[in-house]
Design a protein around this motif. Structure first.
Motif, PDB file in Angstrom:
ATOM      1  N   TYR A   5      -0.476   3.044  -4.508  1.00  0.00           N
ATOM      2  CA  TYR A   5      -1.831   2.556  -4.228  1.00  0.00           C
ATOM      3  C   TYR A   5      -2.795   3.749  -4.290  1.00  0.00           C
ATOM      4  O   TYR A   5      -2.783   4.625  -3.424  1.00  0.00           O
ATOM      5  CB  TYR A   5      -1.916   1.872  -2.865  1.00  0.00           C
ATOM      6  N   VAL A   6      -3.650   3.764  -5.309  1.00  0.00           N
ATOM      7  CA  VAL A   6      -4.625   4.833  -5.495  1.00  0.00           C
ATOM      8  C   VAL A   6      -5.983   4.198  -5.708  1.00  0.00           C
ATOM      9  O   VAL A   6      -6.164   3.387  -6.618  1.00  0.00           O
ATOM     10  CB  VAL A   6      -4.270   5.726  -6.701  1.00  0.00           C
ATOM     11  N   ARG A  20      -3.396   8.421   4.174  1.00  0.00           N
ATOM     12  CA  ARG A  20      -3.191   7.739   2.896  1.00  0.00           C
ATOM     13  C   ARG A  20      -3.316   6.251   3.165  1.00  0.00           C
ATOM     14  O   ARG A  20      -3.372   5.834   4.335  1.00  0.00           O
ATOM     15  CB  ARG A  20      -1.813   8.066   2.311  1.00  0.00           C
ATOM     16  N   PRO A  21      -3.375   5.429   2.135  1.00  0.00           N
ATOM     17  CA  PRO A  21      -3.400   3.982   2.382  1.00  0.00           C
ATOM     18  C   PRO A  21      -2.234   3.536   3.255  1.00  0.00           C
ATOM     19  O   PRO A  21      -1.090   3.938   3.028  1.00  0.00           O
ATOM     20  CB  PRO A  21      -3.310   3.390   0.966  1.00  0.00           C
ATOM     21  N   CYS A  45       0.814  -1.217   0.000  1.00  0.00           N
ATOM     22  CA  CYS A  45       0.000   0.000   0.000  1.00  0.00           C
ATOM     23  C   CYS A  45       0.848   1.268   0.000  1.00  0.00           C
ATOM     24  O   CYS A  45       0.307   2.380  -0.062  1.00  0.00           O
ATOM     25  CB  CYS A  45      -0.919   0.024   1.222  1.00  0.00           C
ATOM     26  N   ASP A  46       2.168   1.123   0.099  1.00  0.00           N
ATOM     27  CA  ASP A  46       3.036   2.294   0.227  1.00  0.00           C
ATOM     28  C   ASP A  46       3.449   2.896  -1.111  1.00  0.00           C
ATOM     29  O   ASP A  46       3.834   4.067  -1.177  1.00  0.00           O
ATOM     30  CB  ASP A  46       4.303   1.925   1.011  1.00  0.00           C
ATOM     31  N   CYS A  85      -1.813   4.464   6.312  1.00  0.00           N
ATOM     32  CA  CYS A  85      -1.445   5.527   7.249  1.00  0.00           C
ATOM     33  C   CYS A  85      -2.702   6.268   7.671  1.00  0.00           C
ATOM     34  O   CYS A  85      -3.007   7.349   7.165  1.00  0.00           O
ATOM     35  CB  CYS A  85      -0.434   6.479   6.617  1.00  0.00           C
ATOM     36  N   ASN A  86      -3.447   5.650   8.604  1.00  0.00           N
ATOM     37  CA  ASN A  86      -4.658   6.260   9.134  1.00  0.00           C
ATOM     38  C   ASN A  86      -4.702   6.024  10.637  1.00  0.00           C
ATOM     39  O   ASN A  86      -4.052   5.118  11.158  1.00  0.00           O
ATOM     40  CB  ASN A  86      -5.900   5.666   8.463  1.00  0.00           C
ATOM     41  N   TYR A 111     -10.961   2.632  -1.271  1.00  0.00           N
ATOM     42  CA  TYR A 111     -10.150   2.142  -0.160  1.00  0.00           C
ATOM     43  C   TYR A 111     -10.733   2.642   1.157  1.00  0.00           C
ATOM     44  O   TYR A 111     -11.030   3.830   1.320  1.00  0.00           O
ATOM     45  CB  TYR A 111      -8.709   2.640  -0.310  1.00  0.00           C
TER      46      TYR A 111
END
Length: 446
Positions: free
Chosen positions: A80-81, A111-112, A76-77, A114-115, A85
């Protein structure tokens, strides 16, 4: 390009275009009985790969097939768009299904992967035996349905749960893949989520092709389906032999929460025969130790060849050497320890004319027979080697006494019935004059 290869290529392109442009969401108007994935063999790594659509807008992704993997994980780093998601929150139902490892926070812009207040798991690369932490998320996934004979309509799972891995976790995987697809015995593995979404049995069949040509893929079928391969007209599920799947109460993953059982597929091998003679070995190693999870026999797609604990390996090599003492040897070729001059070996419908190997299961009359095509590996123009590898002494990384690897699975139809906890197997399909590459990929509309 010959006509046969061109025909397979056209069918493959039709299969992919249907998947990309004909996807319909799962709904009551069309509820598939089974789903289909193609499986190819990467020539460089010998890893088995599959592809399906994920994200919005839809993107085809390539992942390594991990039979005993706990769930789908993707990188996912990097790149990933997706507008669909969604991170899975702590203490949510999705987090409970994932077997929550903890609750995550991120101090960078969202972001994917990172929440804040998100469910965290430990995705792992079972080939390099490395792991990392990552958030649990959901996103749209699409693949084709099947009637067991052909591909049919594409369907989607709008909120398929998966784990986010880091880019470094891709080290050691085939070029171009973005993660690993876990088919193991967990609540968020591919077979479990598909069964839950479409209300079909928790069951899947796997048939791996021996070819590294992408025009001749194998298949995985999820759900309740017959299994047809050209040119045969009979349903191959009717001729399977069954043996129980065994539970290992201790995880065999690189990293796992305390108390988590193994997600891998273990079977009860009671003895091994070479040329129909029982191999003398320490049979205690063939049982699973319920305290530490060591021992037993499991099936793996991340090991290209069968791996055995050292004492078991030596016993099998000695028995095989004795059974083939009339065949001229060749110098060993790593990673194999027993090789032959193939000029002295005849050929049969099921591969080189060499002694058979039997994994004897829950009774003497039930055995998985390994013929020459699955026991021998061509490593040079005139050199064949026994496709078994010394795994060394047991250790935290190598807990299992026998790991039946990919080469021994090829052109064998395997059915993993999670609901009934049993394995169905065909032995070599070459006897039936077909292979796992003979699924008819011509799409149908219903």
């Amino acid at each position: 390009m010959d006509c046969l290869s061109l025909t397979h290529l056209v069918k493959f392109l039709l299969f992919i275009s249907t998947l990309l442009f004909s996807t319909i969401e799962a709904q009551t108007s069309f509820r598939p009985k089974a789903l289909l994935l193609q499986v190819t063999k990467d020539p460089s790594t010998l890893q088995y790969l599959t592809r399906f659509t994920q994200r919005t807008p839809p993107k085809l992704i390539d992942v390594v097939v991990d039979l005993g993997g706990r769930y789908l994980w993707v990188d996912c780093d990097k790149g990933y768009v997706s507008s669909s998601y969604r991170p899975v929150l702590c203490r949510s139902a999705g987090c409970a299904l994932a077997g929550n490892n903890g609750c995550g926070q991120c101090f960078s812009p969202p972001r994917p992967n990172c929440n804040n207040n998100t469910c965290v798991v430990g995705p792992d690369n079972t080939i390099t035996y490395t792991g990392t932490g990552g958030e649990v998320a959901s996103d749209a996934v699409a693949l084709q349905s099947t009637n067991g004979s052909n591909p049919s309509k594409a369907v989607s799972v709008p909120r398929f749960i998966f784990g986010c891995g880091s880019t470094s976790l891709l080290d050691g995987l085939a070029k171009g893949v973005v993660g690993m697809a876990g088919l193991g015995r967990t609540k968020i593995s591919l077979p479990s989520q598909f069964a839950s979404t479409f209300s079909f049995p928790r069951k899947f069949a796997m048939c791996l092709s021996s070819s590294t040509n992408k025009d001749f893929p194998g298949i995985i079928i999820f759900g309740n389906s017959p299994y047809y391969l050209l040119p045969l007209r009979q349903d191959l599920s009717k001729s399977l032999i069954y043996t129980p799947l065994l539970d290992n109460p201790i995880s065999t993953a690189p990293s796992y929460p305390l108390g988590e059982p193994s997600a891998e597929y273990f079977i009860g091998v009671k003895s091994i025969k070479v040329g129909e003679k029982t191999v003398s070995l320490n049979t205690a190693l063939l049982s699973i130790n319920k305290t530490d999870g060591y021992g037993g026999t499991k099936i793996s797609t991340v090991n290209p060849y069968t791996v055995m604990e050292s004492s078991v390996y030596k016993a099998v090599i000695e028995a095989y050497s004795e059974a083939t003492k009339g065949i001229k040897r060749a110098p060993p070729v790593a990673p194999f320890g027993l090789c032959y001059n193939s000029k002295n070996i005849g050929s049969t419908r099921v591969g080189p004319a060499v002694p058979i190997i039997d994994f004897v299961l829950h009774s003497e009359s039930v055995y998985w027979r390994i013929w020459g095509a699955n026991s021998m590996v061509q490593v040079g123009e005139d050199v064949l080697c026994l496709g078994v590898v010394d795994g060394g002494e047991r250790s935290p990384r190598f807990k299992t006494s026998i790991v039946i690897g990919g080469h021994q699975l090829e052109n064998n139809l395997l059915e993993f019935d999670l609901a009934r906890s049993r394995l169905g197997f065909s032995s070599s399909l070459l006897f039936s004059q077909t292979t796992c590459a003979n699924f008819n990929f011509t799409s149908i509309d219903n």
